[in-house]
Design a protein around this motif. Structure first.
Motif, short mmCIF file in Angstrom:
data_model
loop_
_atom_site.label_atom_id
_atom_site.label_comp_id
_atom_site.label_asym_id
_atom_site.label_seq_id
_atom_site.Cartn_x
_atom_site.Cartn_y
_atom_site.Cartn_z
N VAL A 163 12.37 -4.13 8.09
CA VAL A 163 11.47 -5.14 7.52
C VAL A 163 10.05 -4.66 7.75
N GLU A 166 6.15 -12.31 8.26
CA GLU A 166 7.28 -11.59 8.85
C GLU A 166 6.86 -10.73 10.04
N GLN A 226 21.15 -9.74 0.65
CA GLN A 226 20.15 -9.42 -0.37
C GLN A 226 19.93 -7.92 -0.47
N GLY A 236 17.60 -2.11 3.68
CA GLY A 236 17.49 -3.35 4.43
C GLY A 236 17.48 -3.13 5.93
N TYR A 254 14.30 -16.35 9.71
CA TYR A 254 15.12 -16.29 8.50
C TYR A 254 16.54 -15.96 8.93
N TRP A 310 19.70 -11.98 4.61
CA TRP A 310 18.85 -10.82 4.28
C TRP A 310 19.70 -9.57 4.07
N THR A 331 13.19 -15.57 3.37
CA THR A 331 13.54 -14.16 3.23
C THR A 331 12.32 -13.28 3.45
#
Length: 212
Positions: free
Chosen positions: A120, A154, A48, A117, A40, A45, A86
Motif C-alpha cells: 500500500v 492510508e 480487489q 496488492g 480497512y 483489499w 479501501t
C-alpha cells in the motif's frame, strides 16, 4: 460523458457487482466497529488486488493492467456508492507519481508489488490544515528525510510513502517513520506521519511509461 469501451464497461459492471455483493454499507459498518489497525478490511483489499484493481494504472510490463485513469475512476465510483473502505485511491495517487517520475529501477522495484496488492502506497504532501506546497519544510540531508506530514490517506498502513520535500519527491519505506492515527468523521484515518532521519530515495528518473 466518456464513451466506454467494451473492456471498460465490463470492468465497471464487475466492480458494481462486487461492491453490491461483497462490500455493501453493512460491511463498512462491520469494519468500523471492528476498528482494524489499517482502517480497512485487509481481506477485501486482497480480493480487489486479485481482480487486478491495484494495478489498473500500472503497465502490463510491470505486472499491471495498464488501463488508465478512466478505468480507475469507474472502479472507484462503484466502490464509493457503498462507502467501501479501501486503499485503492491513495495507492493509485502515489503510484502515479512513481510512474511519472520514477527511474526504471525504482519502478521495477515497486510497481509489480503494488500491482499484486503486496504494498500500500501513500502520498505524504501537506504539512498543515491546507494544501500549501510553497510552505513545505521537509528536508533531506545525507539521504535522510526529516519532517512531519498531516492528513496522509492510508498513512496508518502504507509500506511506501511518496514524500514531498523542499527539493522534490522522495520514496520512503522502513525505519524512521512514526504514525499517529487521526480518526475522521467517516471513521477512517488520515494519519500524521513523522519522518525522523528516514532513508529516502529521490524520484528523479525519466518516466518510461505513463497512464493513458
Amino acid at each position: 460523458m466518456a464513451v466506454l469501451t467494451e473492456e471498460q464497461t465490463m470492468l465497471r459492471d464487475m466492480a458494481r457487482e462486487w461492491a453490491d455483493n461483497e462490500s455493501p454499507v453493512t460491511a463498512f459498518r462491520k469494519m468500523r466497529d471492528a476498528a482494524p489497525a489499517e482502517f480497512y478490511d485487509a481481506a477485501a483489499w486482497k480480493a480487489q488486488a486479485e481482480m487486478g484493481w491495484a494495478g489498473i494504472l500500472i503497465p502490463e510490463a510491470q505486472g499491471g493492467a495498464g488501463m488508465g485513469y478512466l478505468s480507475l475512476g469507474l472502479v472507484l465510483e462503484q466502490l464509493g456508492r457503498n462507502l467501501a473502505a479501501t486503499p485503492l485511491a491513495a495507492t493509485a495517487a502515489a503510484t502515479s507519481a512513481l510512474i511519472l517520475g520514477g527511474s526504471e529501477a525504482q519502478q521495477a522495484q515497486w510497481l509489480p508489488r503494488i500491482a499484486a496488492g503486496e504494498v500500500v502506497a501513500a502520498l505524504a504532501v501537506d504539512e498543515g490544515p491546507r494544501f500549501a506546497p510553497e510552505r513545505i519544510e521537509t528536508r533531506v540531508e545525507g539521504g535522510k528525510l526529516t519532517g512531519t506530514k498531516q492528513f496522509v490517506a492510508e498513512g496508518d498502513s502504507a509500506q511506501l510513502f511518496v514524500v514531498a520535500a523542499m527539493d522534490g519527491l522522495y520514496l520512503v519505506s522502513g525505519e524512521g517513520v512514526t504514525r499517529s492515527p487521526r480518526r475522521l468523521t467517516d471513521s477512517r484515518s488520515h494519519a500524521e506521519i513523522r519522518f525522523e532521519g528516514a532513508p529516502a530515495e529521490k524520484l528523479e528518473g525519466e518516466p518510461i511509461c505513463s497512464p493513458r
